[in-house]
Design a protein around this motif. Structure first.
Motif, PDB file in Angstrom:
ATOM      1  N   TYR A 159       5.418   2.418  -1.593  1.00 46.59           N
ATOM      2  CA  TYR A 159       4.070   2.977  -1.519  1.00 46.59           C
ATOM      3  C   TYR A 159       3.470   3.179  -2.912  1.00 46.59           C
ATOM      4  O   TYR A 159       2.264   3.010  -3.106  1.00 46.59           O
ATOM      5  CB  TYR A 159       4.081   4.298  -0.760  1.00 46.59           C
ATOM      6  CG  TYR A 159       4.340   4.121   0.720  1.00 46.59           C
ATOM      7  CD1 TYR A 159       3.670   3.156   1.448  1.00 46.59           C
ATOM      8  CD2 TYR A 159       5.260   4.917   1.375  1.00 46.59           C
ATOM      9  CE1 TYR A 159       3.906   2.976   2.797  1.00 46.59           C
ATOM     10  CE2 TYR A 159       5.508   4.750   2.721  1.00 46.59           C
ATOM     11  CZ  TYR A 159       4.823   3.784   3.432  1.00 46.59           C
ATOM     12  OH  TYR A 159       5.063   3.613   4.758  1.00 46.59           O
ATOM     13  N   ALA A 162       2.221  -0.128  -3.900  1.00 47.95           N
ATOM     14  CA  ALA A 162       1.032  -0.469  -3.109  1.00 47.95           C
ATOM     15  C   ALA A 162      -0.195   0.247  -3.664  1.00 47.95           C
ATOM     16  O   ALA A 162      -1.281  -0.352  -3.772  1.00 47.95           O
ATOM     17  CB  ALA A 162       1.253  -0.108  -1.645  1.00 47.95           C
ATOM     18  N   TRP A 163      -0.043   1.512  -4.031  1.00 43.53           N
ATOM     19  CA  TRP A 163      -1.153   2.237  -4.647  1.00 43.53           C
ATOM     20  C   TRP A 163      -1.493   1.651  -6.015  1.00 43.53           C
ATOM     21  O   TRP A 163      -2.668   1.558  -6.385  1.00 43.53           O
ATOM     22  CB  TRP A 163      -0.830   3.725  -4.774  1.00 43.53           C
ATOM     23  CG  TRP A 163      -1.041   4.476  -3.491  1.00 43.53           C
ATOM     24  CD1 TRP A 163      -0.073   4.934  -2.656  1.00 43.53           C
ATOM     25  CD2 TRP A 163      -2.286   4.798  -2.892  1.00 43.53           C
ATOM     26  NE1 TRP A 163      -0.651   5.530  -1.565  1.00 43.53           N
ATOM     27  CE2 TRP A 163      -2.009   5.466  -1.687  1.00 43.53           C
ATOM     28  CE3 TRP A 163      -3.603   4.582  -3.250  1.00 43.53           C
ATOM     29  CZ2 TRP A 163      -3.004   5.918  -0.848  1.00 43.53           C
ATOM     30  CZ3 TRP A 163      -4.605   5.046  -2.406  1.00 43.53           C
ATOM     31  CH2 TRP A 163      -4.304   5.703  -1.223  1.00 43.53           C
ATOM     32  N   ALA A 176      -1.147  -1.461  -6.817  1.00 37.29           N
ATOM     33  CA  ALA A 176      -1.852  -2.712  -6.533  1.00 37.29           C
ATOM     34  C   ALA A 176      -3.317  -2.443  -6.191  1.00 37.29           C
ATOM     35  O   ALA A 176      -4.212  -3.159  -6.664  1.00 37.29           O
ATOM     36  CB  ALA A 176      -1.163  -3.455  -5.387  1.00 37.29           C
ATOM     37  N   ALA A 177      -3.570  -1.415  -5.387  1.00 40.77           N
ATOM     38  CA  ALA A 177      -4.958  -1.075  -5.048  1.00 40.77           C
ATOM     39  C   ALA A 177      -5.729  -0.669  -6.303  1.00 40.77           C
ATOM     40  O   ALA A 177      -6.891  -1.083  -6.504  1.00 40.77           O
ATOM     41  CB  ALA A 177      -4.974   0.043  -4.012  1.00 40.77           C
ATOM     42  N   PHE A 178      -5.102   0.116  -7.159  1.00 37.01           N
ATOM     43  CA  PHE A 178      -5.746   0.526  -8.407  1.00 37.01           C
ATOM     44  C   PHE A 178      -6.041  -0.689  -9.286  1.00 37.01           C
ATOM     45  O   PHE A 178      -7.136  -0.801  -9.864  1.00 37.01           O
ATOM     46  CB  PHE A 178      -4.856   1.521  -9.143  1.00 37.01           C
ATOM     47  CG  PHE A 178      -5.354   1.876 -10.512  1.00 37.01           C
ATOM     48  CD1 PHE A 178      -6.432   2.729 -10.680  1.00 37.01           C
ATOM     49  CD2 PHE A 178      -4.740   1.344 -11.643  1.00 37.01           C
ATOM     50  CE1 PHE A 178      -6.890   3.053 -11.947  1.00 37.01           C
ATOM     51  CE2 PHE A 178      -5.192   1.659 -12.901  1.00 37.01           C
ATOM     52  CZ  PHE A 178      -6.271   2.519 -13.058  1.00 37.01           C
ATOM     53  N   LEU A 226      -6.508  -3.732  -8.357  1.00 40.48           N
ATOM     54  CA  LEU A 226      -7.596  -4.524  -7.770  1.00 40.48           C
ATOM     55  C   LEU A 226      -8.950  -3.943  -8.130  1.00 40.48           C
ATOM     56  O   LEU A 226      -9.877  -4.671  -8.516  1.00 40.48           O
ATOM     57  CB  LEU A 226      -7.420  -4.606  -6.251  1.00 40.48           C
ATOM     58  CG  LEU A 226      -8.491  -5.387  -5.500  1.00 40.48           C
ATOM     59  CD1 LEU A 226      -8.484  -6.841  -5.931  1.00 40.48           C
ATOM     60  CD2 LEU A 226      -8.286  -5.266  -4.011  1.00 40.48           C
ATOM     61  N   VAL A 227      -9.082  -2.626  -8.023  1.00 38.74           N
ATOM     62  CA  VAL A 227     -10.344  -1.984  -8.384  1.00 38.74           C
ATOM     63  C   VAL A 227     -10.647  -2.196  -9.861  1.00 38.74           C
ATOM     64  O   VAL A 227     -11.779  -2.539 -10.234  1.00 38.74           O
ATOM     65  CB  VAL A 227     -10.292  -0.476  -8.028  1.00 38.74           C
ATOM     66  CG1 VAL A 227     -11.487   0.260  -8.595  1.00 38.74           C
ATOM     67  CG2 VAL A 227     -10.212  -0.286  -6.530  1.00 38.74           C
ATOM     68  N   PHE A 264      -2.380  -7.288 -10.221  1.00 35.91           N
ATOM     69  CA  PHE A 264      -2.575  -6.837  -8.847  1.00 35.91           C
ATOM     70  C   PHE A 264      -1.646  -7.579  -7.894  1.00 35.91           C
ATOM     71  O   PHE A 264      -0.981  -6.976  -7.051  1.00 35.91           O
ATOM     72  CB  PHE A 264      -4.044  -7.043  -8.434  1.00 35.91           C
ATOM     73  CG  PHE A 264      -4.246  -7.178  -6.958  1.00 35.91           C
ATOM     74  CD1 PHE A 264      -4.124  -6.081  -6.119  1.00 35.91           C
ATOM     75  CD2 PHE A 264      -4.552  -8.408  -6.393  1.00 35.91           C
ATOM     76  CE1 PHE A 264      -4.303  -6.204  -4.749  1.00 35.91           C
ATOM     77  CE2 PHE A 264      -4.736  -8.539  -5.044  1.00 35.91           C
ATOM     78  CZ  PHE A 264      -4.611  -7.438  -4.213  1.00 35.91           C
ATOM     79  N   LEU A 314       1.424  -5.997  -5.734  1.00 35.56           N
ATOM     80  CA  LEU A 314       1.352  -6.136  -4.278  1.00 35.56           C
ATOM     81  C   LEU A 314       2.620  -6.775  -3.721  1.00 35.56           C
ATOM     82  O   LEU A 314       3.169  -6.321  -2.706  1.00 35.56           O
ATOM     83  CB  LEU A 314       0.128  -6.973  -3.893  1.00 35.56           C
ATOM     84  CG  LEU A 314      -0.150  -7.112  -2.407  1.00 35.56           C
ATOM     85  CD1 LEU A 314      -0.547  -5.765  -1.826  1.00 35.56           C
ATOM     86  CD2 LEU A 314      -1.235  -8.134  -2.173  1.00 35.56           C
TER      87      LEU A 314
END
Length: 132
Positions: free
Chosen positions: A6, A9-10, A12-14, A16-17, A39, A43
């Motif tokens: 997790y 995953a967080w 990766a989201a960061f 991406l932004v 990213f 991921l």
């Protein structure tokens, strides 16, 4: 292992932004590409850890009531000795010298890389461990 999944995953989201904002704001292709690749790497690692955590038993790191001694014991099988990583490392080092000194270096490093890869893949199919 689930917590680490997790966490990636967080991450990766960061990433991406950040990659989208940086790409729109700076309009610089090299940094944007590096952020998108970061990213993708985060991921992949996060997906692997979350997917693996579902198939294996819960480790001590996922239990909030666990002690340090709960994670003691055998962690897996590790080869006691192997010359293959040394051959692959030497071959990779010489291969990365190829662009510096000339691409002709690749002709001499390719056999070393192939031998190292062969040794690593088939190191347990020799001697008493050989299959019939």
């Amino acid at each position: 292992m689930k917590f680490q999944g997790y966490m990636f995953a967080w991450l990766a989201a960061f990433m991406l932004v950040v990659a989208i904002v940086y790409g729109l704001w700076a309009r610089e292709p090299v940094g944007t590409t590096a952020l998108f690749l970061s990213f993708g790497l985060a991921l992949m690692i996060g997906f692997y850890l979350i997917f693996t955590a579902r198939r294996v038993d819960t480790g001590a790191q996922d239990n909030k009531e666990a002690d340090v001694a709960d994670d003691a014991g055998e962690l897996g099988f590790f080869s006691p000795h192997s010359w293959a990583p040394l051959a692959l490392g030497a071959g990779a080092a010489f291969a990365f010298l190829g662009p510096v000194f000339g691409w002709w270096v690749a002709y001499f490093t390719a056999p070393l890389l192939l031998v190292g890869l062969w040794l690593w893949v088939f190191e347990y199919y020799r001697g008493e461990n050989r299959t019939q």
